[in-house]
Design a protein around this motif. Sequence first.
Motif, short mmCIF file in Angstrom:
data_model
loop_
_atom_site.label_atom_id
_atom_site.label_comp_id
_atom_site.label_asym_id
_atom_site.label_seq_id
_atom_site.Cartn_x
_atom_site.Cartn_y
_atom_site.Cartn_z
N ILE A 191 8.25 1.17 -10.36
CA ILE A 191 8.75 -0.39 -10.59
C ILE A 191 8.83 -1.05 -8.99
CG2 ILE A 191 11.07 -1.51 -10.99
CD1 ILE A 191 11.79 1.07 -12.67
N GLY A 192 9.09 -0.35 -8.19
CA GLY A 192 8.91 -0.69 -6.66
C GLY A 192 7.56 -1.27 -6.31
N ALA A 193 6.55 -0.46 -6.73
CA ALA A 193 5.23 -1.20 -6.58
C ALA A 193 5.01 -2.59 -7.36
CB ALA A 193 4.48 0.03 -6.84
N ALA A 194 5.55 -2.41 -8.34
CA ALA A 194 5.25 -3.63 -9.15
C ALA A 194 5.95 -4.83 -8.53
CB ALA A 194 5.93 -3.60 -10.71
N ILE A 195 6.87 -4.75 -7.66
CA ILE A 195 7.55 -5.85 -7.03
C ILE A 195 6.49 -6.14 -5.69
CG2 ILE A 195 9.62 -6.72 -5.66
CD1 ILE A 195 11.03 -4.93 -7.83
N ALA A 196 6.35 -4.77 -4.98
CA ALA A 196 5.63 -4.93 -3.69
C ALA A 196 4.25 -5.39 -3.69
CB ALA A 196 5.90 -3.65 -2.90
N LEU A 197 3.47 -5.09 -4.87
CA LEU A 197 2.04 -5.25 -5.23
C LEU A 197 1.68 -6.60 -5.06
CD1 LEU A 197 0.67 -2.49 -6.83
CD2 LEU A 197 -0.40 -3.12 -4.74
N PRO A 198 2.55 -7.53 -5.85
CA PRO A 198 2.09 -8.95 -5.87
C PRO A 198 2.29 -9.63 -4.51
CG PRO A 198 3.28 -8.31 -7.73
CD PRO A 198 3.33 -7.04 -6.84
N VAL A 199 3.38 -9.19 -3.98
CA VAL A 199 3.72 -9.89 -2.56
C VAL A 199 2.71 -9.48 -1.62
CG1 VAL A 199 5.38 -10.09 -0.88
CG2 VAL A 199 6.25 -9.90 -3.03
N LEU A 240 0.79 -1.24 -0.15
CA LEU A 240 0.08 0.00 -0.12
C LEU A 240 0.87 1.28 -0.02
CD1 LEU A 240 -3.17 -0.67 2.59
CD2 LEU A 240 -2.80 -0.28 0.13
N ARG A 241 1.75 1.22 0.97
CA ARG A 241 2.53 2.39 1.25
C ARG A 241 3.42 2.86 -0.19
NH1 ARG A 241 8.45 3.87 3.54
NH2 ARG A 241 8.53 5.83 2.65
N VAL A 242 3.95 1.88 -0.89
CA VAL A 242 4.80 1.94 -2.09
C VAL A 242 3.73 2.32 -3.14
CG1 VAL A 242 6.43 0.99 -3.76
CG2 VAL A 242 6.82 0.56 -1.26
N ALA A 243 2.97 1.46 -3.53
CA ALA A 243 1.95 1.85 -4.49
C ALA A 243 1.26 3.31 -4.37
CB ALA A 243 0.83 0.96 -4.64
N ILE A 244 0.67 3.51 -3.38
CA ILE A 244 0.08 4.98 -3.22
C ILE A 244 1.08 6.16 -3.34
CG2 ILE A 244 -1.26 6.42 -1.57
CD1 ILE A 244 -2.77 3.90 -0.55
N ALA A 245 2.37 5.97 -2.74
CA ALA A 245 3.29 6.96 -2.71
C ALA A 245 3.67 7.01 -4.38
CB ALA A 245 4.52 6.40 -2.21
N ALA A 246 3.63 6.13 -5.02
CA ALA A 246 4.08 6.06 -6.40
C ALA A 246 3.14 6.77 -7.37
CB ALA A 246 4.21 4.74 -7.17
N ALA A 247 1.61 6.45 -6.86
CA ALA A 247 0.47 7.39 -7.50
C ALA A 247 0.73 8.79 -7.17
CB ALA A 247 -0.57 6.52 -7.09
N ILE A 248 1.03 8.98 -5.80
CA ILE A 248 1.04 10.60 -5.62
C ILE A 248 2.12 11.32 -6.48
CG2 ILE A 248 1.47 12.22 -3.83
CD1 ILE A 248 0.13 10.07 -1.73
N LEU A 249 3.29 10.66 -6.42
CA LEU A 249 4.57 11.41 -6.88
C LEU A 249 4.36 11.45 -8.40
CD1 LEU A 249 7.11 12.54 -6.06
CD2 LEU A 249 8.13 10.50 -6.37
N CYS A 250 3.77 10.38 -9.38
CA CYS A 250 3.74 10.52 -10.45
C CYS A 250 2.39 11.56 -10.80
CB CYS A 250 3.13 8.86 -10.96
SG CYS A 250 4.28 7.67 -11.02
#
Length: 301
Positions: free
Chosen positions: A187-195, A49-59
């Motif tokens: 890219i980090g979210a692509a790794i963290a989300l499936p896990v 959640l943290r990595v994916a949402i942070a990626a969305a905000i920054l993008c």
Amino acid sequence: MIQAQTFSRTNDTLRGAAAAWGSLISMNSGAGLSKLLFPVIGAYGITALRVAIAAAILCAVVRPWQRRVPRELLPVLLGYGAVLGVMNISFYQAIARIPIGIAIGIEVLGPLAVAVMGSRTRRDFLFLGVAAAGLVLLLPIHSDSPIDPVGVLFALGAAVCWALYILCGKHVSAALGQDAVALGLVIGAAIALPVGFASAGTLLFTPWILAAGLGIALLSSAIPYTLEMAAMRRLPAHVFSLLLSASPAIGAVIGFVLLGERLTAVQALAILLIMLAAGGSAVSAAKRRPLPPEEAGIPTP
């Protein structure tokens, strides 16, 4: 006139210091609140959640898709993003097992090692020795209440990833600027989300969990990033790095206030030694050359 200029510089310094401390408090508060949610969706779920949402905000703010990434940079960018994802996974797995202050104390060994690698002075190797002494004190053989060795290993993994993050970031940040962090988080979210999905399943998409994830992403990434930029505009690099070396202590305080985490005297001494080593290394490095943000010890985005 001179008094007015002096007052202005002092005011700027105080504002910069307040911004740096605010960044640390925000980031560590985010970690503490994350740990409160571990029983619900687990450390892997919170990481996702943290990595994916942070990626969305920054993008949304940076809009990296508007600029082309040179083909020759793609392998380094992929490595940078992968390290970013694994670093976040390792850190959250560490704080799931050991106090936040100890995890951060071990994690900052990564930037410290990078700083020492770029030096040949005896003073810097002395700082490394002090940090190593602190790490030895944290090993689960020096206390009646030993810390989880698996948590220590995850924290060491986060430290290694932070060092690699710095080395990879030096290549991509010069060419891509803020786009590097935004794309790296994707890219980090692509790794963290499936896990995270494999661990927590559809709970990740529960409205209140998503709202909590947004709050954690803001506290852990968006707010600290903004405050760091304000601090760096007002403070010399070595002062900024010295302030950030207090992160393990703030993490320990946040861990105590939010989670009731108590450190033994030996563990507190170990964190103090690592903080002294990190702060001393920052000052020593600043005397040799100005540090770019990646080497100044900026917390992970």
